[in-house]
Design a protein around this motif. Structure first.
Motif, PDB file in Angstrom:
ATOM      1  N   GLY A  49       0.784  -1.016  -0.010  1.00  0.00           N
ATOM      2  CA  GLY A  49      -0.037   0.183  -0.042  1.00  0.00           C
ATOM      3  C   GLY A  49       0.814   1.247   0.046  1.00  0.00           C
ATOM      4  O   GLY A  49       1.909   1.257   0.249  1.00  0.00           O
ATOM      5  N   THR A  50       0.167   2.489  -0.351  1.00  0.00           N
ATOM      6  CA  THR A  50       0.921   3.693  -0.264  1.00  0.00           C
ATOM      7  C   THR A  50       0.515   4.577   0.616  1.00  0.00           C
ATOM      8  O   THR A  50      -0.998   4.816   0.735  1.00  0.00           O
ATOM      9  CB  THR A  50       0.855   4.194  -1.655  1.00  0.00           C
ATOM     10  OG1 THR A  50       1.261   3.465  -2.735  1.00  0.00           O
ATOM     11  CG2 THR A  50       1.647   5.647  -1.735  1.00  0.00           C
ATOM     12  N   ASN A  58      -4.410  12.765  -7.633  1.00  0.00           N
ATOM     13  CA  ASN A  58      -5.627  12.623  -8.152  1.00  0.00           C
ATOM     14  C   ASN A  58      -6.317  11.553  -7.033  1.00  0.00           C
ATOM     15  O   ASN A  58      -7.548  11.701  -6.600  1.00  0.00           O
ATOM     16  CB  ASN A  58      -5.716  11.804  -9.588  1.00  0.00           C
ATOM     17  CG  ASN A  58      -5.226  12.726 -10.608  1.00  0.00           C
ATOM     18  OD1 ASN A  58      -5.133  13.736 -10.386  1.00  0.00           O
ATOM     19  ND2 ASN A  58      -5.206  11.837 -11.779  1.00  0.00           N
ATOM     20  N   ARG A  59      -5.443  10.726  -6.503  1.00  0.00           N
ATOM     21  CA  ARG A  59      -5.967   9.915  -5.544  1.00  0.00           C
ATOM     22  C   ARG A  59      -6.266  10.425  -4.145  1.00  0.00           C
ATOM     23  O   ARG A  59      -7.071  10.115  -3.169  1.00  0.00           O
ATOM     24  CB  ARG A  59      -4.962   8.517  -5.325  1.00  0.00           C
ATOM     25  CG  ARG A  59      -4.976   7.728  -6.265  1.00  0.00           C
ATOM     26  CD  ARG A  59      -3.958   6.458  -6.125  1.00  0.00           C
ATOM     27  NE  ARG A  59      -4.246   5.640  -5.094  1.00  0.00           N
ATOM     28  CZ  ARG A  59      -4.717   4.480  -4.987  1.00  0.00           C
ATOM     29  NH1 ARG A  59      -5.163   3.833  -5.964  1.00  0.00           N
ATOM     30  NH2 ARG A  59      -5.150   3.976  -3.855  1.00  0.00           N
ATOM     31  N   GLU A  61      -7.095  13.614  -3.936  1.00  0.00           N
ATOM     32  CA  GLU A  61      -8.141  14.408  -3.852  1.00  0.00           C
ATOM     33  C   GLU A  61      -9.626  13.443  -3.782  1.00  0.00           C
ATOM     34  O   GLU A  61     -10.662  13.775  -3.321  1.00  0.00           O
ATOM     35  CB  GLU A  61      -8.281  15.164  -5.192  1.00  0.00           C
ATOM     36  CG  GLU A  61      -7.171  16.437  -5.209  1.00  0.00           C
ATOM     37  CD  GLU A  61      -7.207  16.862  -6.659  1.00  0.00           C
ATOM     38  OE1 GLU A  61      -8.000  16.701  -7.619  1.00  0.00           O
ATOM     39  OE2 GLU A  61      -6.146  17.536  -6.852  1.00  0.00           O
ATOM     40  N   TRP A  62      -9.666  12.416  -4.526  1.00  0.00           N
ATOM     41  CA  TRP A  62     -10.844  11.607  -4.298  1.00  0.00           C
ATOM     42  C   TRP A  62     -10.884  11.109  -2.996  1.00  0.00           C
ATOM     43  O   TRP A  62     -12.133  10.908  -2.521  1.00  0.00           O
ATOM     44  CB  TRP A  62     -10.331  10.180  -5.506  1.00  0.00           C
ATOM     45  CG  TRP A  62     -11.296   9.118  -5.203  1.00  0.00           C
ATOM     46  CD1 TRP A  62     -12.821   8.942  -5.913  1.00  0.00           C
ATOM     47  CD2 TRP A  62     -11.571   8.122  -4.200  1.00  0.00           C
ATOM     48  NE1 TRP A  62     -13.630   7.954  -5.220  1.00  0.00           N
ATOM     49  CE2 TRP A  62     -12.682   7.554  -4.568  1.00  0.00           C
ATOM     50  CE3 TRP A  62     -10.712   7.822  -3.141  1.00  0.00           C
ATOM     51  CZ2 TRP A  62     -13.260   6.278  -3.588  1.00  0.00           C
ATOM     52  CZ3 TRP A  62     -10.981   6.566  -2.486  1.00  0.00           C
ATOM     53  CH2 TRP A  62     -12.022   5.936  -2.575  1.00  0.00           C
ATOM     54  N   ARG A  63      -9.850  10.739  -2.357  1.00  0.00           N
ATOM     55  CA  ARG A  63      -9.933  10.345  -0.972  1.00  0.00           C
ATOM     56  C   ARG A  63     -10.753  11.275  -0.096  1.00  0.00           C
ATOM     57  O   ARG A  63     -11.694  10.850   0.708  1.00  0.00           O
ATOM     58  CB  ARG A  63      -8.576  10.051  -0.221  1.00  0.00           C
ATOM     59  CG  ARG A  63      -8.705   9.646   1.058  1.00  0.00           C
ATOM     60  CD  ARG A  63      -7.373   9.514   1.563  1.00  0.00           C
ATOM     61  NE  ARG A  63      -7.375   9.070   2.952  1.00  0.00           N
ATOM     62  CZ  ARG A  63      -7.062   9.959   3.893  1.00  0.00           C
ATOM     63  NH1 ARG A  63      -7.059  11.309   3.401  1.00  0.00           N
ATOM     64  NH2 ARG A  63      -6.987   9.604   5.096  1.00  0.00           N
ATOM     65  N   LEU A  64     -10.364  12.549  -0.444  1.00  0.00           N
ATOM     66  CA  LEU A  64     -11.218  13.508   0.462  1.00  0.00           C
ATOM     67  C   LEU A  64     -12.628  13.526   0.070  1.00  0.00           C
ATOM     68  O   LEU A  64     -13.377  13.726   0.917  1.00  0.00           O
ATOM     69  CB  LEU A  64     -10.417  15.000   0.371  1.00  0.00           C
ATOM     70  CG  LEU A  64      -9.000  15.011   0.901  1.00  0.00           C
ATOM     71  CD1 LEU A  64      -8.383  16.373   0.472  1.00  0.00           C
ATOM     72  CD2 LEU A  64      -8.919  14.826   2.249  1.00  0.00           C
TER      73      LEU A  64
END
Length: 198
Positions: A49-50, A58-59, A61-64
Motif C-alpha cells: 500500500g501507499t 488524483n487519489r 483528492e478522490w479520498r477527500l
C-alpha cells in the motif's frame, strides 16, 4: 459463537466511520471480538500500500471527496484535514490494548480516539488527550502508563497477525472462518455473512 478479529488504526478516518455499528452487529449475532490496533503505515509498507500523503494528487483528492460523502451518509462530523494528522498512533493504541485487558467498552473507546482525531482536532499522541479519552470512556486514566512494554509487544504482534491474516487496510474484520471484510462500508456484508446469507 462466532468470533471476529477487528484490525484497525486509530489514525484511520474509515475506522472512525465504523462508529458503533460493529458492536451492534456483534451483539445481534452474539459474537465475540478481539480489538487489534495496528500500525497502518507499517502495514502499507508490508502489503504494497501507499500512505495517503505519498499518493498521486488524483487519489488524494478522490479520498477527500469519498471521506466527505461517507461522513455525510453516516451523519458524522469530520474534519477532512485534521490539525494532528498524521500523528503517532502508538499511545492511543497502547491505551486500547491496556483497556482491553482491564475490560470495558472497548468499541466506545476506539470510537472516542478516532473521533478525537477526525472530528475534534485533538492529538491522540498527547498523553493528556489519551488520559482524558480513557477517563471519559469510563477507564482508569492511569492505563495510559500501565503495561507500555506489553502494549508495544502486542501492537507489534497485531501487525504480524494482520499480515498473516491477509489484512492490507483498516478497518478489516476477519471472522473465525477466515472471511475478510475490508472497509467501514462492509459492516452490512459482515452482518449478512454472520446471518448465513453470504
Amino acid at each position: 459463537m462466532p468470533h471476529v478479529d477487528y484490525y484497525f488504526a486509530t489514525l484511520s478516518p474509515y475506522t472512525y466511520m465504523v462508529g458503533s455499528r460493529l458492536e451492534a452487529v456483534l451483539a445481534k449475532h452474539d459474537a465475540t471480538v478481539t480489538y487489534k490496533p495496528m500500525d497502518i503505515m507499517a502495514l502499507f509498507a508490508r502489503t504494497g500500500g501507499t500512505p495517503p500523503p505519498q499518493r498521486h494528487p488524483n487519489r488524494q483528492e478522490w479520498r477527500l471527496q469519498e471521506l466527505r460523502r461517507s461522513a455525510k451518509k453516516l451523519d458524522m462530523p469530520i474534519n477532512l484535514k485534521p490539525a494532528h494528522w498524521p500523528t503517532n498512533p502508538a499511545p492511543s493504541s497502547y491505551a486500547i490494548i491496556a483497556a482491553q485487558e482491564a475490560g470495558g467498552d472497548i468499541g466506545g473507546l476506539v470510537h472516542a480516539f478516532t473521533r478525537a482525531c477526525w472530528a475534534e482536532d485533538r492529538d491522540i499522541a498527547d498523553d493528556a488527550v489519551v488520559r482524558d479519552v480513557l477517563e471519559k470512556c469510563g477507564f482508569d486514566p492511569a492505563l495510559a502508563d500501565k503495561g507500555l512494554l506489553a502494549g508495544a509487544e502486542q501492537y507489534g504482534r497485531n501487525l504480524e497477525d494482520a499480515v498473516n491474516s491477509g489484512v492490507f487496510g483498516a478497518p478489516t474484520f476477519v471472522t473465525d472462518t477466515d472471511e475478510r471484510f475490508w472497509g467501514q462500508d462492509k459492516i452490512e456484508d459482515l452482518d449478512l455473512f454472520l446471518s448465513g446469507k453470504l
